[in-house]
Design a protein around this motif. Structure first.
Motif, mmCIF file in Angstrom:
data_model
loop_
_atom_site.group_PDB
_atom_site.id
_atom_site.type_symbol
_atom_site.label_atom_id
_atom_site.label_comp_id
_atom_site.label_asym_id
_atom_site.label_seq_id
_atom_site.Cartn_x
_atom_site.Cartn_y
_atom_site.Cartn_z
ATOM 1 N N ASP A 229 0.843 -1.208 0.000
ATOM 2 C CA ASP A 229 0.000 0.000 0.000
ATOM 3 C C ASP A 229 0.879 1.260 0.000
ATOM 4 N N ILE A 230 1.880 1.241 0.889
ATOM 5 C CA ILE A 230 2.745 2.426 1.041
ATOM 6 C C ILE A 230 3.522 2.671 -0.259
ATOM 7 N N LEU A 231 3.967 1.588 -0.880
ATOM 8 C CA LEU A 231 4.679 1.759 -2.157
ATOM 9 C C LEU A 231 3.735 2.262 -3.251
ATOM 10 N N LEU A 232 2.470 1.851 -3.156
ATOM 11 C CA LEU A 232 1.501 2.309 -4.168
ATOM 12 C C LEU A 232 1.218 3.823 -4.026
ATOM 13 N N PHE A 233 1.320 4.353 -2.803
ATOM 14 C CA PHE A 233 1.165 5.819 -2.642
ATOM 15 C C PHE A 233 2.139 6.526 -3.588
ATOM 16 N N LYS A 234 3.360 5.981 -3.629
ATOM 17 C CA LYS A 234 4.411 6.599 -4.454
ATOM 18 C C LYS A 234 4.107 6.391 -5.942
ATOM 19 N N ASP B 281 -1.150 13.275 -4.221
ATOM 20 C CA ASP B 281 -0.976 14.636 -3.703
ATOM 21 C C ASP B 281 -1.385 14.712 -2.238
ATOM 22 N N MET B 282 -2.267 13.823 -1.815
ATOM 23 C CA MET B 282 -2.752 13.793 -0.430
ATOM 24 C C MET B 282 -2.835 12.323 -0.010
ATOM 25 N N ILE B 283 -2.463 12.054 1.248
ATOM 26 C CA ILE B 283 -2.502 10.667 1.738
ATOM 27 C C ILE B 283 -3.146 10.650 3.122
ATOM 28 N N GLY B 284 -4.299 9.972 3.221
ATOM 29 C CA GLY B 284 -4.992 9.886 4.515
ATOM 30 C C GLY B 284 -5.022 8.449 4.995
ATOM 31 N N ALA C 76 4.407 8.058 9.230
ATOM 32 C CA ALA C 76 5.833 8.400 9.082
ATOM 33 C C ALA C 76 6.388 7.841 7.770
ATOM 34 N N LEU C 77 6.050 6.593 7.454
ATOM 35 C CA LEU C 77 6.574 5.982 6.221
ATOM 36 C C LEU C 77 5.975 6.648 4.984
ATOM 37 N N ALA C 78 4.702 7.024 5.064
ATOM 38 C CA ALA C 78 4.082 7.736 3.935
ATOM 39 C C ALA C 78 4.831 9.046 3.693
ATOM 40 N N LEU D 8 7.980 9.665 4.377
ATOM 41 C CA LEU D 8 9.309 9.399 3.822
ATOM 42 C C LEU D 8 9.221 9.007 2.346
ATOM 43 N N VAL D 9 8.169 8.283 2.006
ATOM 44 C CA VAL D 9 8.030 7.801 0.633
ATOM 45 C C VAL D 9 7.489 8.899 -0.291
ATOM 46 N N CYS D 10 6.626 9.743 0.247
ATOM 47 C CA CYS D 10 6.016 10.833 -0.540
ATOM 48 C C CYS D 10 6.241 12.164 0.195
ATOM 49 N N PRO D 11 7.440 12.712 0.110
ATOM 50 C CA PRO D 11 7.798 13.860 0.947
ATOM 51 C C PRO D 11 6.913 15.091 0.740
ATOM 52 N N LEU D 12 6.374 15.251 -0.480
ATOM 53 C CA LEU D 12 5.650 16.495 -0.780
ATOM 54 C C LEU D 12 4.134 16.389 -0.604
ATOM 55 N N ALA D 13 3.663 15.229 -0.186
ATOM 56 C CA ALA D 13 2.197 15.058 -0.084
ATOM 57 C C ALA D 13 1.650 15.793 1.132
ATOM 58 N N ASN D 14 0.395 16.188 1.047
ATOM 59 C CA ASN D 14 -0.318 16.676 2.232
ATOM 60 C C ASN D 14 -0.876 15.459 2.966
#
Ligand code: SAM
Length: 350
Positions: free
Chosen positions: A203-208, A213-216, A255-257, A259-265
């Motif tokens: 899941d976390i890798l799929l965010f990337k 742009d946003m991760i909840g 925290a991992l989200a 690190l993986v997606c630094p610019l996301a809200n």
């Protein structure tokens, strides 16, 4: 850092020293990429009517115990005006999959909000048609939130019964929302029965991969009136593989989200605050998050939008939520964001 095995190692670690390092890394990356401002999104739960039967959700169609509501347009506009008076830059309109909220009605509402205010408009109305997404974007909607909940297709299908003759592919929808020009937000529940550590790492890798742009993210909280809320009937992953639906696991994923997606809200969510009313919001903000979503739903409707039990902020007014959130933000040395708080990820992509 971004290898699956490394993510699984972090998700499994209970070592306080290692975790302190994870929190620190996430906080530094958050500060460097999205700064100290915490943006407030005024959340309006505009309808609890839902055509879908998601196995975990307290407002799903199968919950016949629930009184249903749909807010009238004027009442939603009053909330939007109140959001402006509170200094918020965004309203989030969320609902079940309510086909009574049709394309034209929603288009008219978005146009009115956009013509009367400078607010950014975020929609969270579930799986709808391409035509609707296009019309609402055209009317001025800026962002769309649609959690994919789990990247494990088998588990996804099990907890998201389809409507007759329809498919349900949220990952394709998210890609399309980005193409159409929305800021796209997604995320998962943590600790769904049957969700393994490997699933959660995927899941976390799929965010990337989705370039969100946003991760909840938030803990899965069982609701007694749903199929997944009946402990005797639920299937868990094998011992040692099942992800726990805990507060601690939620901080790890935030925290991992980051690190993986630094610019996301990334919001510090209400589900997290429900597990730890005293300091959950603040700890989420200190471990990677940079957004909070104060509830603006009129008080008379709040108890009817109980997607899980004992939901935080259910007895508060919009003004209570605003002052509570501001106090919490300032107490950890952060500032209250001004303006729309668009996703920096989106700006670099444009
Ligand atoms: N209908 C829209 C949709 O499906 O995206 C928005 C409303 S839905 C209630 C919003 C989110 O609530 C879901 O994406 C899900 O992650 C979360 N949610 C629902 N039931 C939950 C539960 N029992 N525990 C934790 N989160 C839950």
């Amino acid at each position: 850092m971004y290898e699956k095995q490394e993510i699984i190692k972090w998700l499994r670690t209970e070592d306080e020293y290692q975790l302190a390092k994870l929190w620190q890394m996430a906080d530094e990356v958050r500060k460097r990429n999205v700064g100290d401002a915490v943006h407030l999104r005024g959340l309006i739960e505009i309808s609890n009517i839902c055509a879908r039967d998601c196995g975990y959700c307290g407002i799903s169609a199968g919950n016949t115990e629930l009184e249903r509501y749909r807010m009238p347009e004027e009442e939603i506009l009053d909330c939007a005006r109140e959001a402006v008076s509170f200094g918020y830059g965004t309203v989030v309109m969320q609902a079940g999959v309510d086909y009574g909220i049709d394309k034209d009605w929603m288009t008219g509402l978005i146009r009115r909000i956009k013509s009367e205010t400078e607010l950014a408009v975020t929609l969270s109305l579930g799986e709808r048609t391409e035509e609707e997404y296009l019309a609402w974007k055209d009317a001025g909607a800026d962002r769309y939130l649609l959690r994919f909940e789990t990247s494990n297709k088998e588990l996804y299908d099990k907890i998201h019964p389809r409507l007759p003759g329809e498919s349900s592919d949220r990952i394709s929808i998210l890609r399309r929302l980005k193409e159409i020009g929305y800021e796209a937000g997604s995320g998962v529940m943590i600790g769904i029965p049957g969700q393994t550590y490997e699933d959660l790492a995927n899941d976390i890798l799929l965010f990337k991969t989705l370039d969100l742009d946003m991760i909840g993210v938030g803990p899965y909280i069982p609701h007694h009136a749903t199929p997944l809320g009946k402990p005797g009937e639920v299937t868990y992953a094998a011992a040692g593989e099942q992800v726990p639906n805990t507060e601690g696991m939620t901080y790890k994923v935030i925290a991992l989200a980051r690190l993986v997606c630094p610019l996301a809200n990334i919001p510090s969510t209400t589900a997290l605050a429900t597990l730890n009313t005293d300091t959950g919001r603040e700890l989420g903000l200190s471990r990677g998050a940079n957004i909070v979503m104060p509830n603006m739903t009129p008080r008379k409707y709040r108890a009817m939008y109980e997607i899980y039990p004992a939901k935080a902020c259910i007895d508060e007014t919009a003004a209570d939520c605003r002052s509570c959130m501001s106090r919490r933000i300032l107490s950890i040395g952060r500032t209250v964001g001004k303006g729309r708080g668009d996703s920096p990820n989106r700006k670099t992509a444009a």
